[in-house]
Design a protein around this motif. Structure first.
Motif, short mmCIF file in Angstrom:
data_model
loop_
_atom_site.label_atom_id
_atom_site.label_comp_id
_atom_site.label_asym_id
_atom_site.label_seq_id
_atom_site.Cartn_x
_atom_site.Cartn_y
_atom_site.Cartn_z
N ASP A 130 27.26 49.65 41.73
CA ASP A 130 27.21 49.29 40.31
C ASP A 130 28.43 48.43 39.97
N ARG A 131 28.53 47.31 40.64
CA ARG A 131 29.71 46.45 40.59
C ARG A 131 30.13 46.08 39.17
N ASP A 132 29.20 45.59 38.37
CA ASP A 132 29.57 45.09 37.05
C ASP A 132 30.07 46.20 36.14
N THR A 133 29.42 47.35 36.18
CA THR A 133 29.88 48.48 35.39
C THR A 133 31.28 48.89 35.81
N PHE A 134 31.49 48.91 37.12
CA PHE A 134 32.81 49.24 37.66
C PHE A 134 33.87 48.25 37.18
N LEU A 135 33.58 46.96 37.24
CA LEU A 135 34.57 45.95 36.86
C LEU A 135 34.87 45.98 35.36
N LEU A 136 33.89 46.26 34.54
CA LEU A 136 34.15 46.40 33.11
C LEU A 136 35.13 47.54 32.86
N ARG A 137 34.97 48.63 33.59
CA ARG A 137 35.91 49.75 33.46
C ARG A 137 37.30 49.36 33.98
N VAL A 138 37.32 48.66 35.10
CA VAL A 138 38.60 48.27 35.72
C VAL A 138 39.40 47.36 34.79
N LEU A 139 38.74 46.39 34.18
CA LEU A 139 39.45 45.45 33.30
C LEU A 139 39.66 46.02 31.90
N GLY A 140 38.85 47.00 31.50
CA GLY A 140 38.99 47.59 30.18
C GLY A 140 38.15 46.92 29.12
N SER A 141 37.04 46.35 29.50
CA SER A 141 36.16 45.65 28.55
C SER A 141 34.96 46.53 28.19
N PRO A 142 34.41 46.38 26.98
CA PRO A 142 34.84 45.46 25.92
C PRO A 142 35.89 46.08 25.01
N ASP A 143 36.98 45.37 24.83
CA ASP A 143 38.05 45.79 23.93
C ASP A 143 39.02 44.62 23.82
N PRO A 144 39.35 44.16 22.61
CA PRO A 144 40.23 43.00 22.47
C PRO A 144 41.57 43.15 23.17
N ARG A 145 42.07 44.38 23.29
CA ARG A 145 43.34 44.60 23.98
C ARG A 145 43.16 45.00 25.44
N GLN A 146 41.94 45.35 25.82
CA GLN A 146 41.66 45.87 27.16
C GLN A 146 42.66 46.98 27.52
N ILE A 147 42.92 47.84 26.55
CA ILE A 147 43.98 48.82 26.68
C ILE A 147 43.69 49.87 27.75
N ASP A 148 42.39 50.09 28.05
CA ASP A 148 42.03 51.12 29.01
C ASP A 148 41.73 50.52 30.38
N GLY A 149 42.30 49.35 30.66
CA GLY A 149 42.08 48.71 31.95
C GLY A 149 43.21 47.76 32.28
N MET A 150 43.01 46.96 33.31
CA MET A 150 44.05 46.08 33.81
C MET A 150 44.06 44.69 33.17
N GLY A 151 43.04 44.39 32.36
CA GLY A 151 43.00 43.08 31.71
C GLY A 151 44.12 42.92 30.71
N GLY A 152 44.45 41.68 30.40
CA GLY A 152 45.56 41.40 29.50
C GLY A 152 45.14 40.92 28.12
#
Length: 347
Positions: free
Chosen positions: A27-49
């Protein structure tokens, strides 16, 4: 709770997670959304900036193709919506593929420099990255500097060939160097990245504004999006409502000794710099008679042209080799990369 192996890297003016294809879950895409923290403008719950430039993923595997070392799939993870897109390439993240491939043992390092041939899955093209490997190990320290990144690092020159029409099927998808869309003269071009170029002054701005100023200009943004929707169809990209291409580039006269100045929407945020392959397409348009950029650009002379594409935080120089008829045969750019962390990530 088991983690997934990942290396976080800066490539050019972007950064993101670099994964071996075999390490990613089904489930690659679901996993990556969790990893980056999307959807969220701050991506506070993931590694995205909280920015498209820091919400990126590279998926790499050893290639079975002739004269190619590794396959590279780029994925853009949206910041504020649950979307993972493979509709475009990324030449900045590409700068990290060679070092990553060597670090993961997919390519054997030479003593001195190691050339890594990369098949770009998104567009079906090949790029050649040259990585500094003194003593057979990747070196990230050096004296190269690129605008948009503080400090200096080891250079990673990248050569592109046969990128014309990589996503749209032709260098000039409409068949013309210039078209009129919604009353605005545009050049639709694809030399590695689908780009729509427009003179900034035709849209009522100078082209020297900050990205923040342009993003808050609601009338401008609405006009650009309307043009993008029409151009998407003419560029053989279909309905681009939910796509990250084409990129929309406003051009103006160079202000700092370069070839041309740019402000690029990617497509709804204004880039703080410019994408590598976007710059290649812009430079190619500068060298294409009849385009909106041709008469405006400082093009140089000879069979090798160095065009500094100015952007909000500096410039990106594209080196173009021209053929006998003045056509662009190949391009090259200079990027840098740095390994930020290597370990396991949890979703």
């Amino acid at each position: 709770m088991s983690g997934v192996r990942v290396m976080w890297m800066r490539g050019g003016t972007s950064k993101g997670g670099f994964f071996l294809a075999e390490d990613l879950p089904a489930d690659r895409d679901t996993f990556l959304l969790r990893v980056l923290g999307s959807p969220d403008p701050r991506q506070i719950d993931g590694m995205g900036g909280g920015d498209p430039l820091t919400s990126k993923v590279a998926v790499v595997n050893r290639s079975l193709r002739t004269n190619v070392d590794v396959d590279y799939l780029f994925l853009q993870v949206a910041v504020d919506k649950a979307q993972v897109s493979d509709a475009q390439n990324c030449g900045n993240i590409l700068a990290g593929i060679g070092p990553f491939a060597i670090e993961r043992g997919l390519v054997s390092a030479q003593d001195g420099v190691t050339k890594v041939r990369v098949f770009m899955v998104n567009t079906g093209q090949v790029a050649i990255a040259t990585v500094e490997t003194p003593g057979g190990k990747v070196c990230y320290d050096g004296v190269a500097r690129i605008d948009g990144v503080p400090g200096r690092a080891a250079p990673v020159p990248i050569e592109f060939r046969d990128t014309a029409g990589s996503s749209c099927g032709a260098l000039l998808p409409s068949g013309n160097p210039l078209d009129i869309i919604e009353g605005i003269e545009v050049t639709m071009i694809d030399n590695g990245m689908p780009v729509v170029m427009m003179r900034a002054r035709d849209l009522g701005v100078s082209g020297q504004e900050s990205p923040e100023t342009l993003e808050t200009n609601a009338v401008l943004c609405e006009k650009i999006e309307t043009i993008r929707q029409v151009c998407g169809q003419q560029m053989n990209l279909g309905d681009v409502t939910d796509k990250t291409v084409p990129k929309m580039t406003l051009i103006s006269e160079a202000q700092s000794g370069g070839a041309i100045a740019t402000r690029t929407f990617i497509p709804h945020r204004c880039h703080k710099a410019i994408g590598v392959l976007g710059a290649v397409s812009v430079a190619t348009a500068c060298l294409t008679p009849g385009s909106v950029a041709h008469d405006m650009a400082v093009k140089g002379e000879g069979s090798e042209r160095k065009l500094a594409v100015e952007h909000p935080t500096g410039e990106l120089t594209v080196v173009a080799q021209l053929g006998a008829q003045g056509e662009v045969e190949s391009t090259a750019i200079l990027r840098t990369a740095r390994k930020l962390m290597d370990g396991a990530i949890f979703a």
